[in-house]
Scaffold this motif. Structure first.
Motif, PDB file in Angstrom:
ATOM      1  N   THR A   1      -7.518  -4.314   5.855  1.00 57.86           N
ATOM      2  CA  THR A   1      -6.687  -4.774   5.041  1.00 57.86           C
ATOM      3  C   THR A   1      -6.426  -3.950   3.822  1.00 57.86           C
ATOM      4  OG1 THR A   1      -7.049  -7.074   5.578  1.00 57.86           O
ATOM      5  CG2 THR A   1      -5.935  -6.907   3.600  1.00 57.86           C
ATOM      6  N   ARG A   2      -7.390  -3.478   3.592  1.00 59.82           N
ATOM      7  CA  ARG A   2      -7.195  -2.264   2.387  1.00 59.82           C
ATOM      8  C   ARG A   2      -6.600  -1.138   2.920  1.00 59.82           C
ATOM      9  NH1 ARG A   2     -13.144  -3.130  -0.377  1.00 59.82           N
ATOM     10  NH2 ARG A   2     -12.825  -4.846  -1.588  1.00 59.82           N
TER      11      ARG A   2
ATOM     12  N   ASN B   1       0.769   1.391   3.193  1.00 57.14           N
ATOM     13  CA  ASN B   1       1.945   0.816   2.705  1.00 57.14           C
ATOM     14  C   ASN B   1       2.572   1.003   1.294  1.00 57.14           C
ATOM     15  OD1 ASN B   1       2.521  -0.125   5.280  1.00 57.14           O
ATOM     16  ND2 ASN B   1       1.531  -2.301   4.748  1.00 57.14           N
ATOM     17  N   ARG B   2       1.690   1.464   0.395  1.00 59.66           N
ATOM     18  CA  ARG B   2       1.951   1.751  -0.804  1.00 59.66           C
ATOM     19  C   ARG B   2       2.820   2.940  -1.133  1.00 59.66           C
ATOM     20  NH1 ARG B   2      -3.266   1.485  -3.937  1.00 59.66           N
ATOM     21  NH2 ARG B   2      -3.198  -0.501  -3.484  1.00 59.66           N
TER      22      ARG B   2
ATOM     23  N   ARG C   1      -2.769  -1.752   2.950  1.00 59.36           N
ATOM     24  CA  ARG C   1      -2.337  -1.813   1.909  1.00 59.36           C
ATOM     25  C   ARG C   1      -1.982  -0.419   1.308  1.00 59.36           C
ATOM     26  NH1 ARG C   1      -5.619  -5.450  -1.822  1.00 59.36           N
ATOM     27  NH2 ARG C   1      -5.979  -6.744  -0.212  1.00 59.36           N
TER      28      ARG C   1
END
Length: 68
Positions: free
Chosen positions: A52-53, A59-60, A56
């Protein structure tokens, strides 16, 4: 007193079933490793959190502030 003539055999049958179930479980290896299944749950959570990290991070958009 007559009820004992019914309850004693029933209890012996139930005891026999419980012993059979225990022996079956031991032969099938159900009690071989009692620690690892609990640790596997924790390891899966850590892997999922790591994924998940990473998602993220991918996608940042560049230059956006960290919201965490």
């Amino acid at each position: 007193m007559r009820i004992l003539l019914l309850l004693v055999p029933i209890s012996l049958v139930l005891l026999g079933l419980a012993v059979w179930a225990f022996v079956w479980a031991v032969r099938r290896g159900q009690f071989d490793d009692l620690d690892t299944p609990g640790l596997d749950i924790l390891a899966e959570d850590e892997d999922e959190l790591r994924e998940t990290r990473a998602a993220r991070e991918r996608n940042r958009a560049p230059g956006t502030p960290d919201a965490d």
